[in-house]
Design a protein around this motif. Structure first.
Motif, PDB file in Angstrom:
ATOM      1  N   VAL A 113     -35.454   5.512  27.109  1.00 14.40           N
ATOM      2  CA  VAL A 113     -34.941   4.371  27.974  1.00 14.40           C
ATOM      3  C   VAL A 113     -34.631   3.093  27.162  1.00 14.40           C
ATOM      4  O   VAL A 113     -33.610   2.485  27.463  1.00 14.40           O
ATOM      5  CB  VAL A 113     -35.720   4.159  29.033  1.00 14.40           C
ATOM      6  N   GLY A 114     -35.372   3.027  26.137  1.00 13.16           N
ATOM      7  CA  GLY A 114     -35.134   1.746  25.169  1.00 13.16           C
ATOM      8  C   GLY A 114     -33.930   2.018  24.526  1.00 13.16           C
ATOM      9  O   GLY A 114     -33.041   1.043  24.244  1.00 13.16           O
ATOM     10  N   LEU A 115     -33.591   3.253  24.042  1.00 11.46           N
ATOM     11  CA  LEU A 115     -32.440   3.464  23.224  1.00 11.46           C
ATOM     12  C   LEU A 115     -31.360   3.343  23.931  1.00 11.46           C
ATOM     13  O   LEU A 115     -30.110   2.640  23.560  1.00 11.46           O
ATOM     14  CB  LEU A 115     -32.482   4.849  22.692  1.00 11.46           C
ATOM     15  N   TRP A 116     -31.141   3.713  25.495  1.00 10.46           N
ATOM     16  CA  TRP A 116     -30.324   3.434  26.283  1.00 10.46           C
ATOM     17  C   TRP A 116     -29.851   2.003  26.622  1.00 10.46           C
ATOM     18  O   TRP A 116     -28.821   1.302  26.526  1.00 10.46           O
ATOM     19  CB  TRP A 116     -30.471   4.141  27.525  1.00 10.46           C
ATOM     20  N   GLY A 117     -31.087   1.297  26.724  1.00  9.86           N
ATOM     21  CA  GLY A 117     -31.031  -0.205  26.992  1.00  9.86           C
ATOM     22  C   GLY A 117     -30.445  -0.938  25.580  1.00  9.86           C
ATOM     23  O   GLY A 117     -29.740  -1.962  25.713  1.00  9.86           O
ATOM     24  N   ALA A 118     -30.751  -0.663  24.432  1.00 11.61           N
ATOM     25  CA  ALA A 118     -30.267  -1.250  23.142  1.00 11.61           C
ATOM     26  C   ALA A 118     -28.964  -0.812  22.769  1.00 11.61           C
ATOM     27  O   ALA A 118     -28.251  -1.890  22.581  1.00 11.61           O
ATOM     28  CB  ALA A 118     -31.381  -0.746  21.951  1.00 11.61           C
ATOM     29  N   LEU A 119     -28.443   0.130  23.211  1.00 14.74           N
ATOM     30  CA  LEU A 119     -27.282   0.658  22.629  1.00 14.74           C
ATOM     31  C   LEU A 119     -26.240   0.674  23.905  1.00 14.74           C
ATOM     32  O   LEU A 119     -25.069   0.607  23.644  1.00 14.74           O
ATOM     33  CB  LEU A 119     -27.057   2.020  22.396  1.00 14.74           C
ATOM     34  N   GLY A 120     -26.734   0.483  25.180  1.00 17.34           N
ATOM     35  CA  GLY A 120     -25.617   0.500  26.158  1.00 17.34           C
ATOM     36  C   GLY A 120     -25.418  -0.872  27.091  1.00 17.34           C
ATOM     37  O   GLY A 120     -24.594  -0.666  27.853  1.00 17.34           O
ATOM     38  N   GLN A 121     -26.257  -1.525  26.575  1.00 13.94           N
ATOM     39  CA  GLN A 121     -25.905  -3.214  27.312  1.00 13.94           C
ATOM     40  C   GLN A 121     -25.303  -4.024  26.672  1.00 13.94           C
ATOM     41  O   GLN A 121     -25.117  -3.939  25.201  1.00 13.94           O
ATOM     42  CB  GLN A 121     -27.452  -3.336  27.814  1.00 13.94           C
ATOM     43  N   MET A 122     -24.757  -4.932  27.299  1.00 16.18           N
ATOM     44  CA  MET A 122     -23.845  -5.995  26.608  1.00 16.18           C
ATOM     45  C   MET A 122     -24.805  -7.303  26.278  1.00 16.18           C
ATOM     46  O   MET A 122     -24.416  -8.106  25.713  1.00 16.18           O
ATOM     47  CB  MET A 122     -22.689  -6.282  27.325  1.00 16.18           C
TER      48      MET A 122
ATOM     49  N   ARG B 276     -27.334 -22.217  24.092  1.00 14.09           N
ATOM     50  CA  ARG B 276     -27.069 -23.642  24.057  1.00 14.09           C
ATOM     51  C   ARG B 276     -26.050 -24.142  23.573  1.00 14.09           C
ATOM     52  O   ARG B 276     -25.290 -24.771  23.790  1.00 14.09           O
ATOM     53  CB  ARG B 276     -28.511 -24.423  23.878  1.00 14.09           C
ATOM     54  N   GLY B 277     -25.939 -23.552  22.279  1.00  8.15           N
ATOM     55  CA  GLY B 277     -24.834 -23.948  21.397  1.00  8.15           C
ATOM     56  C   GLY B 277     -23.436 -23.499  21.630  1.00  8.15           C
ATOM     57  O   GLY B 277     -22.486 -24.021  21.352  1.00  8.15           O
ATOM     58  N   ARG B 278     -23.254 -22.244  22.055  1.00 12.22           N
ATOM     59  CA  ARG B 278     -22.303 -21.374  22.098  1.00 12.22           C
ATOM     60  C   ARG B 278     -22.126 -20.909  23.683  1.00 12.22           C
ATOM     61  O   ARG B 278     -20.947 -20.571  24.040  1.00 12.22           O
ATOM     62  CB  ARG B 278     -21.925 -20.395  21.247  1.00 12.22           C
ATOM     63  N   GLU B 279     -22.824 -20.994  24.414  1.00  7.89           N
ATOM     64  CA  GLU B 279     -22.752 -20.597  25.814  1.00  7.89           C
ATOM     65  C   GLU B 279     -22.486 -19.195  25.924  1.00  7.89           C
ATOM     66  O   GLU B 279     -21.617 -18.647  26.667  1.00  7.89           O
ATOM     67  CB  GLU B 279     -21.897 -21.594  26.656  1.00  7.89           C
ATOM     68  N   ALA B 280     -23.025 -18.418  25.118  1.00  8.18           N
ATOM     69  CA  ALA B 280     -22.726 -16.965  24.881  1.00  8.18           C
ATOM     70  C   ALA B 280     -23.973 -16.271  25.235  1.00  8.18           C
ATOM     71  O   ALA B 280     -25.166 -16.485  24.667  1.00  8.18           O
ATOM     72  CB  ALA B 280     -22.284 -16.642  23.473  1.00  8.18           C
ATOM     73  N   ASP B 281     -23.836 -15.023  26.084  1.00  3.86           N
ATOM     74  CA  ASP B 281     -25.044 -14.195  26.603  1.00  3.86           C
ATOM     75  C   ASP B 281     -24.802 -12.823  26.305  1.00  3.86           C
ATOM     76  O   ASP B 281     -25.710 -11.974  26.709  1.00  3.86           O
ATOM     77  CB  ASP B 281     -25.658 -14.950  28.073  1.00  3.86           C
ATOM     78  N   THR B 282     -23.629 -12.668  25.701  1.00  4.76           N
ATOM     79  CA  THR B 282     -23.456 -11.286  25.361  1.00  4.76           C
ATOM     80  C   THR B 282     -23.230 -10.856  23.905  1.00  4.76           C
ATOM     81  O   THR B 282     -23.246 -11.782  22.984  1.00  4.76           O
ATOM     82  CB  THR B 282     -21.987 -10.683  26.226  1.00  4.76           C
ATOM     83  N   VAL B 283     -23.693  -9.794  23.764  1.00  7.24           N
ATOM     84  CA  VAL B 283     -23.381  -9.273  22.042  1.00  7.24           C
ATOM     85  C   VAL B 283     -22.082  -9.534  21.692  1.00  7.24           C
ATOM     86  O   VAL B 283     -21.899 -10.132  20.385  1.00  7.24           O
ATOM     87  CB  VAL B 283     -23.968  -7.737  22.027  1.00  7.24           C
ATOM     88  N   ASP B 284     -21.035  -9.369  22.275  1.00  9.18           N
ATOM     89  CA  ASP B 284     -19.790  -9.553  21.811  1.00  9.18           C
ATOM     90  C   ASP B 284     -19.254 -10.820  21.631  1.00  9.18           C
ATOM     91  O   ASP B 284     -18.652 -11.149  20.607  1.00  9.18           O
ATOM     92  CB  ASP B 284     -18.428  -9.062  22.727  1.00  9.18           C
ATOM     93  N   ALA B 285     -19.976 -11.777  22.349  1.00 13.94           N
ATOM     94  CA  ALA B 285     -19.744 -13.305  22.484  1.00 13.94           C
ATOM     95  C   ALA B 285     -20.540 -13.763  20.962  1.00 13.94           C
ATOM     96  O   ALA B 285     -19.830 -14.940  20.387  1.00 13.94           O
ATOM     97  CB  ALA B 285     -19.987 -13.816  23.441  1.00 13.94           C
ATOM     98  N   VAL B 286     -21.342 -13.125  20.354  1.00 10.60           N
ATOM     99  CA  VAL B 286     -22.119 -13.762  19.303  1.00 10.60           C
ATOM    100  C   VAL B 286     -21.731 -13.055  18.129  1.00 10.60           C
ATOM    101  O   VAL B 286     -22.731 -13.024  17.152  1.00 10.60           O
ATOM    102  CB  VAL B 286     -23.601 -14.045  19.630  1.00 10.60           C
ATOM    103  N   LYS B 287     -20.915 -12.144  17.922  1.00 12.91           N
ATOM    104  CA  LYS B 287     -20.702 -11.227  16.734  1.00 12.91           C
ATOM    105  C   LYS B 287     -20.259 -11.823  15.548  1.00 12.91           C
ATOM    106  O   LYS B 287     -20.591 -11.586  14.489  1.00 12.91           O
ATOM    107  CB  LYS B 287     -19.748 -10.181  17.098  1.00 12.91           C
ATOM    108  N   ASP B 288     -19.724 -13.046  15.673  1.00  9.91           N
ATOM    109  CA  ASP B 288     -19.578 -13.970  14.372  1.00  9.91           C
ATOM    110  C   ASP B 288     -20.251 -15.277  14.556  1.00  9.91           C
ATOM    111  O   ASP B 288     -19.927 -16.111  15.305  1.00  9.91           O
ATOM    112  CB  ASP B 288     -17.956 -14.259  14.148  1.00  9.91           C
ATOM    113  N   LEU B 289     -21.307 -15.487  13.618  1.00 11.63           N
ATOM    114  CA  LEU B 289     -22.042 -16.575  13.817  1.00 11.63           C
ATOM    115  C   LEU B 289     -21.798 -17.593  12.630  1.00 11.63           C
ATOM    116  O   LEU B 289     -22.636 -18.286  12.095  1.00 11.63           O
ATOM    117  CB  LEU B 289     -23.622 -16.056  13.830  1.00 11.63           C
ATOM    118  N   LYS B 290     -20.568 -17.535  12.172  1.00 12.06           N
ATOM    119  CA  LYS B 290     -20.336 -18.727  10.885  1.00 12.06           C
ATOM    120  C   LYS B 290     -20.150 -19.877  11.538  1.00 12.06           C
ATOM    121  O   LYS B 290     -19.625 -20.171  12.735  1.00 12.06           O
ATOM    122  CB  LYS B 290     -19.093 -18.004  10.512  1.00 12.06           C
ATOM    123  N   GLY B 291     -20.458 -20.844  11.078  1.00 15.03           N
ATOM    124  CA  GLY B 291     -20.346 -22.202  11.333  1.00 15.03           C
ATOM    125  C   GLY B 291     -20.860 -22.664  12.577  1.00 15.03           C
ATOM    126  O   GLY B 291     -20.785 -23.727  13.118  1.00 15.03           O
TER     127      GLY B 291
END
Length: 107
Positions: A22-31, A92-107
């Motif tokens: 269940v943890g593997l499904w949660g870690a790999l299948g969720q955004m 708070r800094g980027r208003e991003a709550d999904t994995v795709d929204a924070v894939k580049d954390l530069k700057g």
């Protein structure tokens, strides 16, 4: 009228395998970042349950397994607190709550 040890170890290991699955499904299948972190925590709990199970059946009168479990649970709590603090800072800094929204954390 207690069940045999082989039945108990199978039940514990099946529960640990279910937690890891269940943890593997949660870690790999969720955004959601929070759901990914919850999946990782479930996987760690499953691994800890299997380690403590083996420790109990190999050395039942040793307290080393219990001390190890308490230390690992404490480290897991610290890891979760730091992870959630990072998630809150990123939100708070980027208003991003999904994995795709924070894939580049530069700057």
């Amino acid at each position: 009228c207690s069940p045999p040890a082989s039945l108990l170890i199978k039940a514990y290991l099946l529960t640990a395998a279910a937690l890891i699955s269940v943890g593997l499904w949660g870690a790999l299948g969720q955004m959601s970042i929070v759901m990914v972190m919850m999946g990782l925590e479930l996987m760690l709990n499953g691994v800890l349950l299997s380690v403590v199970t083996f420790w109990h059946f190999v050395a039942p009168f040793s307290a080393k397994g219990q001390v190890f479990a308490i230390i690992v649970l404490t480290l897991m709590a610290v890891e979760a607190a730091l992870g959630f603090a990072i998630v809150i800072a990123v939100y708070r800094g980027r208003e991003a709550d999904t994995v795709d929204a924070v894939k580049d954390l530069k700057g």
